[in-house]
Write a protein that holds these residues in place. Structure first.
Motif, PDB file in Angstrom:
ATOM      1  N   MET A 112      28.739 -21.945   1.565  1.00 47.07           N
ATOM      2  CA  MET A 112      28.011 -21.428   2.719  1.00 47.07           C
ATOM      3  C   MET A 112      27.642 -19.958   2.528  1.00 47.07           C
ATOM      4  N   ASP A 113      28.504 -19.224   1.857  1.00 46.33           N
ATOM      5  CA  ASP A 113      28.260 -17.798   1.648  1.00 46.33           C
ATOM      6  C   ASP A 113      27.156 -17.521   0.634  1.00 46.33           C
ATOM      7  N   THR A 114      26.689 -18.543  -0.083  1.00 50.07           N
ATOM      8  CA  THR A 114      25.587 -18.360  -1.033  1.00 50.07           C
ATOM      9  C   THR A 114      24.228 -18.687  -0.419  1.00 50.07           C
ATOM     10  N   LEU A 115      24.222 -19.149   0.829  1.00 52.28           N
ATOM     11  CA  LEU A 115      22.957 -19.504   1.477  1.00 52.28           C
ATOM     12  C   LEU A 115      22.144 -18.242   1.768  1.00 52.28           C
ATOM     13  N   PRO A 116      20.833 -18.361   1.933  1.00 50.02           N
ATOM     14  CA  PRO A 116      20.014 -17.185   2.293  1.00 50.02           C
ATOM     15  C   PRO A 116      20.502 -16.575   3.597  1.00 50.02           C
ATOM     16  N   SER A 117      20.432 -15.261   3.683  1.00 51.01           N
ATOM     17  CA  SER A 117      21.010 -14.569   4.828  1.00 51.01           C
ATOM     18  C   SER A 117      20.002 -13.648   5.480  1.00 51.01           C
ATOM     19  N   GLY A 118      20.259 -13.333   6.736  1.00 53.23           N
ATOM     20  CA  GLY A 118      19.498 -12.330   7.451  1.00 53.23           C
ATOM     21  C   GLY A 118      20.215 -10.992   7.368  1.00 53.23           C
ATOM     22  N   PRO A 119      20.021 -10.104   8.355  1.00 53.83           N
ATOM     23  CA  PRO A 119      20.720  -8.810   8.351  1.00 53.83           C
ATOM     24  C   PRO A 119      22.232  -9.010   8.280  1.00 53.83           C
ATOM     25  N   GLY A 120      22.873  -8.351   7.335  1.00 49.88           N
ATOM     26  CA  GLY A 120      24.294  -8.562   7.083  1.00 49.88           C
ATOM     27  C   GLY A 120      25.196  -7.756   7.996  1.00 49.88           C
ATOM     28  N   TRP A 121      26.370  -8.320   8.242  1.00 50.20           N
ATOM     29  CA  TRP A 121      27.402  -7.655   9.027  1.00 50.20           C
ATOM     30  C   TRP A 121      28.278  -6.798   8.115  1.00 50.20           C
ATOM     31  N   GLN A 122      28.865  -5.755   8.690  1.00 53.59           N
ATOM     32  CA  GLN A 122      29.768  -4.882   7.946  1.00 53.59           C
ATOM     33  C   GLN A 122      30.788  -4.271   8.893  1.00 53.59           C
ATOM     34  N   VAL A 123      31.822  -3.697   8.316  1.00 53.50           N
ATOM     35  CA  VAL A 123      32.895  -3.068   9.087  1.00 53.50           C
ATOM     36  C   VAL A 123      32.984  -1.602   8.681  1.00 53.50           C
ATOM     37  N   MET A 124      33.072  -0.723   9.655  1.00 51.07           N
ATOM     38  CA  MET A 124      33.258   0.698   9.398  1.00 51.07           C
ATOM     39  C   MET A 124      34.484   1.176  10.161  1.00 51.07           C
ATOM     40  N   LYS A 135      46.322   2.259  16.387  1.00 61.08           N
ATOM     41  CA  LYS A 135      45.680   1.198  15.623  1.00 61.08           C
ATOM     42  C   LYS A 135      44.379   1.733  15.042  1.00 61.08           C
ATOM     43  N   LYS A 136      43.966   1.177  13.934  1.00 61.70           N
ATOM     44  CA  LYS A 136      42.723   1.611  13.311  1.00 61.70           C
ATOM     45  C   LYS A 136      41.531   1.202  14.181  1.00 61.70           C
ATOM     46  N   ILE A 137      40.480   2.003  14.108  1.00 62.97           N
ATOM     47  CA  ILE A 137      39.269   1.759  14.892  1.00 62.97           C
ATOM     48  C   ILE A 137      38.251   1.101  13.981  1.00 62.97           C
ATOM     49  N   ASP A 138      38.002  -0.184  14.197  1.00 68.74           N
ATOM     50  CA  ASP A 138      37.048  -0.941  13.383  1.00 68.74           C
ATOM     51  C   ASP A 138      35.778  -1.189  14.180  1.00 68.74           C
ATOM     52  N   LEU A 139      34.662  -0.657  13.690  1.00 69.11           N
ATOM     53  CA  LEU A 139      33.352  -0.951  14.258  1.00 69.11           C
ATOM     54  C   LEU A 139      32.719  -2.075  13.442  1.00 69.11           C
ATOM     55  N   ILE A 140      32.527  -3.211  14.069  1.00 71.66           N
ATOM     56  CA  ILE A 140      31.876  -4.354  13.427  1.00 71.66           C
ATOM     57  C   ILE A 140      30.417  -4.329  13.854  1.00 71.66           C
ATOM     58  N   LEU A 263      37.440  10.154  26.043  1.00 64.32           N
ATOM     59  CA  LEU A 263      37.491   9.845  24.612  1.00 64.32           C
ATOM     60  C   LEU A 263      36.910   8.466  24.321  1.00 64.32           C
ATOM     61  N   GLN A 264      37.196   7.481  25.166  1.00 62.18           N
ATOM     62  CA  GLN A 264      36.632   6.154  24.955  1.00 62.18           C
ATOM     63  C   GLN A 264      35.109   6.180  25.079  1.00 62.18           C
ATOM     64  N   SER A 265      34.611   6.978  26.018  1.00 59.64           N
ATOM     65  CA  SER A 265      33.159   7.067  26.188  1.00 59.64           C
ATOM     66  C   SER A 265      32.505   7.733  24.993  1.00 59.64           C
ATOM     67  N   ARG A 266      33.145   8.783  24.474  1.00 62.22           N
ATOM     68  CA  ARG A 266      32.601   9.451  23.286  1.00 62.22           C
ATOM     69  C   ARG A 266      32.569   8.498  22.092  1.00 62.22           C
ATOM     70  N   LEU A 267      33.626   7.717  21.955  1.00 65.15           N
ATOM     71  CA  LEU A 267      33.683   6.763  20.857  1.00 65.15           C
ATOM     72  C   LEU A 267      32.573   5.721  20.998  1.00 65.15           C
ATOM     73  N   TRP A 268      32.338   5.251  22.216  1.00 65.76           N
ATOM     74  CA  TRP A 268      31.282   4.263  22.435  1.00 65.76           C
ATOM     75  C   TRP A 268      29.924   4.819  22.027  1.00 65.76           C
ATOM     76  N   HIS A 269      29.605   6.029  22.466  1.00 66.64           N
ATOM     77  CA  HIS A 269      28.315   6.628  22.124  1.00 66.64           C
ATOM     78  C   HIS A 269      28.195   6.878  20.623  1.00 66.64           C
ATOM     79  N   LYS A 270      29.305   7.242  19.978  1.00 65.60           N
ATOM     80  CA  LYS A 270      29.275   7.449  18.534  1.00 65.60           C
ATOM     81  C   LYS A 270      28.971   6.136  17.806  1.00 65.60           C
ATOM     82  N   CYS A 271      29.578   5.044  18.253  1.00 67.21           N
ATOM     83  CA  CYS A 271      29.333   3.740  17.625  1.00 67.21           C
ATOM     84  C   CYS A 271      27.886   3.301  17.797  1.00 67.21           C
ATOM     85  N   VAL A 272      27.355   3.435  19.009  1.00 66.90           N
ATOM     86  CA  VAL A 272      25.966   3.056  19.248  1.00 66.90           C
ATOM     87  C   VAL A 272      25.031   3.950  18.436  1.00 66.90           C
TER      88      VAL A 272
END
Length: 858
Positions: A112-124, A135-140, A263-272
Motif C-alpha cells: 500500500m505504501d508504494t501506491l501513488p500518493s498525494g501531499p505527504g504527511w510529516q511530523v515535526m 511530553k514532546k510536542i508533535d505537530l502532525i 502559551l497554548q494559544s501561542r503554540l497553536w498560532h505557531k503550528c498554523v
C-alpha cells in the motif's frame, strides 16, 4: 511558456449562471483582468503517475497487486481489519486454492505504501524555549500549499469550479451566493496583477478530544478547502472537497495556570504558521498551478473564510502585543496575548472578514440555549412536549415522540427539526405578544440560511431582527426570561454582523460547521482509534493517513484507465450530474454504475423529473410506484375501507365534469375496478437556486388501520383554479390515491382523464392570513364540512382531481390552543382538530420553504 490567453469558453458555468427555471432579469459580468492561462501541465490525477514505480504499472496497472480483484481484497482488509486480523484471515483454510499474492499484513501494508500518493504527511517536533511540557510536542501536518494545489488541479471537481469573480444582477439588485459573487472577491482581484487567478482558501478547525485508546489526548484538527469548488459540493463531507492538513497538539505546560492559555494559544498560532507558510508566500508573489483541465494559471491564495465556533474564533482573533508588555495588557483587555498571530503577514486576509458568522454554533445553538428555553418557561415543558408528541408525523421529518425537553444536549439536526415547528407549537399556549418576537427571530434564522441573497432579502432579514429587538420585552413580561438577565447574549449580538458578512463573503450557509463537525469523526477520531498508545503514535498516524490517501486516489485513477473517459469530459449539462451532491459519484454512475458501491459518497438525489409525472405548470414532478399497494378493489369498497361514504358520488361528479355532462353509467361498466396507492412522491426545483433539484417528499394517504383508526394522510397545496367551487383555498388533505382500470371484458382504452392517477382530497378553508396574524404570520385553516350535517369526520366535504394538480406538500400543525386534550394522540390529532396552521417552516431545505410559501398565491 505560451503567451497568456483569456478564459476558455469550455469551462463550466458557475452555479449562479446555470440553467434556471426562474423568471426575472438576470445579468452577469466577469472581472475583466482575471484568469489568464500561461501554458499546459498535468492535473492532479495525471501527476500521481510520476513516481518511481510508474514503469512497473505500464504492464500491470494494478501493480504491485496481481489483478483488480486482488486490489479490492487488499483495500478492504487494510481499511477494515487490524494487522492481527489480516494475518488470521490469510491463514484460513478456504483460501488455499485462491490465496492472494501477499502473504502477511506487513507485506500488504508495504505494498500500500508504494501506491501513488498525494501531499505527504510529516511530523515535526516543537519546543517552547523556557517552558517544559513533560511530553514532546508533535505537530502532525502536511504543507498547505501542496494540498491547495492538489484540490485546485483535481479533475473530480472540474465541472464544479469557478475561476473568476463575477457580479450578478437580478432585477436590478446585486446577488450574493458563492464567494466569487461577493464584494471581497472583486476587491481582492482588483489588488492583484492582471491575469491573476484567485484560489481563495477556506479553513476550519475545532478543539476535540481523542478519547479512545489515547489517554485523553486533545488536539485542534485543521481542514482546508478552496472557494473555487461549488458550495453545494464543499458542504458534503463525503465529497472529499475538504482536506485535513494538520493535527495541532494541545499540551499542558508546567507553569502557573494564569499562563497556560497564553502559551497554548501561542503554540497553536505557531503550528498554523508552519502549515500555511507557503500559502502566505503564494498570496504575496503568486504561484503557477494547473487547473483540472491542465491549464496553467498564476494563482494567489488569500484566506477568505475560517469556520469555527466562538472559543476557536477568539483563539484566532487575538491582537498582536509588544513581547515585554503583553501579559499585563492582555489580561486587562481580556485578550490572549499572542504577539505573532498566524495571519499577521497573510496578504489580503483580514481577520474581521475571514472570521465569518457560523450558522451551526451561532444560529442553531442560540435557538437551543435560549429561544427554546424561553418557550419552555412560558408554555411549560410538559405542555410543549405534548404538542410535539401528538403532532402528525411526516415521512422524512423528525418526530419527537418523547418531547423536546427530555435531554440537555442535542445534535444540530435536532435543533433544526425543533425550529421548524416551534412557532405554531407555542401559538395559543403562549401570549401572542411573546410569540411575535420568537417568530421574528425564527424568520431571521431561516432567511440567514438562504444560499442566494439579494439586497431585498438582506433587508428582509434585517427587518426580522429589528422586529425581534423591538418586541423582545414581551418575553420578559411573559416570564420567559428573567428581567435581571436582560438580553446580553454574545450570540445574539453576533447576528448584527450577518448582513455585512453576506455582502462581503456570500451566503453564510456555505460556511456552516456541519461539515467540519463530521470531518472530526471521519478524519480525526476514526484514524486515531486505529493506533495504540505507543510513544511513536505520531509516526503511526502519518503512515495511516498517507495510506488512506493513496487508496482513495488509486480507486479513481484505476477507473480513469479502465473506462478511458476523463472526468473533465463528463457532461455537465446532464441533470443527473447537476443533482448529485458528489461529483465523483456522479462521474462513476455515468461511466461505471456497478462501481459506485466502492466509493464512500452521499446518496445522489433521485431525479423524478426525468421519469415521473409533471404537475400542471411543470413546477413539480410526481411519482407513484409501478405496483399499486392494493389492486382490484371495487369502487363501492373504497367508501368502506377509507371511511368515505361520498366517494362514489364524487367520482361520478368528476366523470360528468370531464365528459361535459355525459352519463357516467357506461364508464362505470367498462372501468369498474380501482388500483390504490398509499403514498406518492413530489419533487421540486429549489426556489433559491432553480438549477438544483430538491430531494423528493413523500405524501401519505393510508386508510384507517389499527395504528391509525382515522387514517394517516398528509396535506398538499393544489394548483387548481382559484374560482373552483370545491376548493377556493388550494389546501387539501389527500385521502385516496387511485386509478380506475377496465374490467376483463372491456377492451376499450381509458379516456385521458382516467388514464392518470387521481386523488380524493378534503379541502381546508382559510380563515386567517399572515397579514392578519402579527404574532405567527402563518395561514390559519379550517376543515370544510357539508352545511347540512354536523361536523364529524364522516361529513367532510371532498372532491376528486388529477394527481397533476398537486404543486407542493404541506405541513399542518393543529391549533392546540391553551392546552392539549390529553385524549388526542399522534394517530388522531390530524383528524380530531378542526383548525390548523399552515407551517411554512417545515422542509429539509428551510430557506426554500420560507421563500416559497410566502410567495404562493393561496
Amino acid at each position: 511558456m505560451e503567451p497568456p490567453r483569456h478564459r476558455k469558453h469550455t469551462y463550466p458555468l458557475p452555479p449562479a449562471l446555470r440553467s434556471s427555471t426562474e423568471s426575472g432579469d438576470r445579468t452577469a459580468q466577469y472581472h475583466e483582468k482575471s484568469g489568464w492561462i500561461y501554458g499546459r501541465s498535468k492535473n492532479t490525477l495525471e501527476r500521481i503517475q510520476d513516481d518511481r514505480y510508474q514503469k512497473n504499472r505500464e504492464t500491470n496497472i494494478h501493480w504491485p497487486f496481481q489483478s483488480r480483484a486482488e486490489w479490492r481484497l487488499g483495500k478492504f482488509l487494510a481499511e477494515n481489519l487490524t494487522q492481527a486480523q489480516i494475518n488470521t484471515f490469510l491463514k484460513l483454510d478456504w483460501l488455499d486454492g485462491q490465496k492472494p499474492s501477499f502473504t502477511s499484513a506487513c507485506q500488504l501494508l508495504d505494498w500500500m505504501d508504494t501506491l501513488p500518493s498525494g501531499p505527504g504527511w510529516q511530523v515535526m517536533q516543537l519546543e517552547v524555549d523556557g517552558y517544559d511540557t513533560g511530553k514532546k510536542i508533535d505537530l502532525i501536518y502536511r504543507d498547505g500549499l501542496e494540498v491547495v494545489e492538489s484540490l485546485f488541479g483535481n479533475p473530480i471537481f472540474a465541472q464544479n469550479m469557478t475561476f473568476d469573480p463575477l457580479r450578478i444582477q437580478r432585477n436590478g439588485e446585486e446577488e450574493y451566493g458563492e464567494w466569487f459573487t461577493a464584494q471581497e472577491a472583486t476587491r481582492i482581484q482588483d489588488t492583484l496583477p492582471d491575469g491573476a487567478t484567485l484560489v481563495p482558501v477556506i479553513a476550519a478547525s475545532d478543539k476535540t478530544p481523542i478519547t479512545r485508546y489515547m489517554g485523553g489526548l486533545e488536539m485542534h484538527p485543521l481542514f482546508l478547502t478552496i472557494a473555487n469548488i461549488d458550495a453545494d459540493v464543499r458542504m458534503k463531507a463525503t465529497a472529499h472537497a475538504w482536506r485535513c492538513v494538520a493535527f495541532v497538539p494541545v499540551v499542558k505546560f508546567e507553569v502557573h495556570s494564569d499562563y497556560q492559555t497564553i502559551l497554548q494559544s501561542r503554540l497553536w498560532h505557531k503550528c498554523v504558521d508552519i502549515v500555511t507558510e507557503k500559502l502566505k508566500r503564494a498570496t504575496n508573489c503568486g504561484e503557477f498551478m494547473a487547473d483540472p483541465f491542465g491549464d496553467v494559471r498564476c494563482c494567489y491564495t488569500p484566506l477568505v473564510a475560517w469556520t469555527a465556533d466562538l472559543p476557536e474564533q477568539q483563539l484566532i482573533a487575538t491582537k498582536p502585543w509588544d513581547l515585554n508588555a503583553f501579559q499585563k495588557l492582555a489580561k486587562a483587555n481580556h485578550l490572549l496575548g499572542v504577539h505573532l498571530p498566524f495571519w499577521r503577514d497573510w496578504k489580503n486576509s483580514d481577520v474581521c472578514c475571514f472570521l465569518v458568522p457560523e450558522i451551526l454554533h451561532t444560529v442553531h445553538k442560540l435557538f437551543f440555549d435560549h429561544v427554546l428555553k424561553w418557550c419552555k418557561e412560558v408554555v411549560g415543558s410538559d405542555e410543549l412536549d405534548t404538542h410535539y408528541k401528538v403532532h402528525h408525523k411526516h415521512v422524512g421529518v423528525r418526530h419527537f415522540a418523547a418531547g423536546v425537553s427530555h435531554v440537555s444536549q442535542m445534535t444540530g439536526r435536532e435543533y433544526r427539526d425543533i425550529q421548524r415547528t416551534i412557532v405554531p407549537m407555542i401559538a395559543g399556549a403562549a401570549p401572542s405578544t411573546m410569540v411575535r418576537p420568537v417568530h421574528a427571530l425564527i424568520d431571521f434564522f431561516y432567511l440567514a440560511q438562504r444560499p442566494l441573497h439579494t439586497e431585498s432579502s438582506i433587508r428582509s432579514m434585517e427587518a426580522s431582527l429589528s422586529e425581534f429587538h423591538s418586541t423582545k420585552h414581551a418575553i420578559i413580561t411573559a416570564s420567559g426570561r428573567s428581567g435581571k438577565e436582560n438580553f446580553n447574549i454574545p450570540k445574539l449580538e453576533l447576528l448584527l454582523s450577518f448582513a455585512d458578512a453576506i455582502r462581503r463573503s456570500g451566503s453564510l450557509i456555505q460556511y456552516s460547521a456541519d461539515v467540519s463537525e463530521r470531518l472530526l469523526i471521519t478524519h480525526c477520531k476514526t484514524p486515531f482509534a486505529r493506533t495504540n498508545k505507543q510513544p511513536n503514535f505520531a509516526e503511526q498516524i502519518v503512515r495511516l493517513l498517507d495510506r488512506e490517501e493513496r487508496m482513495r486516489l488509486l480507486d479513481v485513477y484505476l477507473l480513469l484507465h479502465e473506462y478511458n473517459e476523463p472526468l473533465v469530459n463528463a457532461a455537465s449539462d446532464e441533470e443527473d450530474l447537476l443533482c448529485s451532491a458528489d461529483p465523483t459519484s456522479a462521474w462513476v454512475s455515468h461511466v461505471a454504475p456497478g462501481e459506485q458501491y466502492h466509493f464512500n459518497s452521499p446518496r445522489p438525489t433521485r431525479n423524478i423529473f426525468t421519469d415521473g409525472i409533471s404537475s400542471s405548470g411543470a413546477t413539480a414532478a410526481l411519482s407513484v410506484t409501478i405496483t399499486p399497494d392494493r389492486t382490484k378493489l371495487r369502487i363501492v369498497d373504497i367508501g368502506d375501507i377509507y371511511m368515505l361514504p361520498d366517494f362514489t358520488t364524487r367520482l361520478e361528479e368528476y366523470i360528468l365534469q370531464c365528459t361535459g355532462g355525459s352519463t357516467s353509467h357506461s364508464i362505470f361498466q367498462s372501468f369498474n375496478e380501482i388500483m390504490v396507492w398509499h403514498k406518492f412522491c413530489i419533487q421540486r426545483y429549489s426556489v433559491s437556486r432553480p438549477s438544483t433539484i430538491m430531494p423528493s417528499q413523500v405524501v401519505q394517504a393510508q386508510p384507517p388501520s389499527t395504528s391509525f383508526p382515522l387514517g394517516n394522510c398528509d396535506a398538499v397545496l393544489l394548483n387548481v383554479d382559484g374560482q373552483s367551487q370545491h376548493n377556493p383555498d388550494h389546501v387539501a388533505q389527500v385521502r385516496v390515491v387511485f386509478r380506475m382500470t377496465r374490467s376483463h371484458r372491456s377492451q376499450e382504452p381509458p379516456p385521458p382523464f382516467l388514464a392518470q392517477p387521481l386523488l380524493y382530497v378534503q379541502p381546508f378553508h382559510i380563515i386567517a392570513t399572515p397579514e392578519s396574524q402579527l404574532d405567527t404570520c402563518l395561514w390559519m385553516l379550517e376543515r370544510v364540512y357539508s352545511p347540512s350535517l354536523r361536523p364529524t369526520s364522516a361529513c367532510h366535504v371532498g372532491f376528486i382531481l388529477p394527481l397533476t394538480e398537486v404543486c407542493h406538500s404541506a405541513d399542518l400543525v393543529p391549533a392546540f390552543g391553551k392546552e392539549v386534550d390529553r385524549t388526542v394522540t399522534l394517530a388522531t390529532s390530524q383528524e380530531v382538530y378542526q383548525r390548523f396552521y399552515l407551517n411554512y417552516y417545515t422542509n429539509k431545505e428551510a430557506f426554500d420553504t420560507l421563500y416559497e410559501y410566502r410567495s404562493v398565491q393561496i
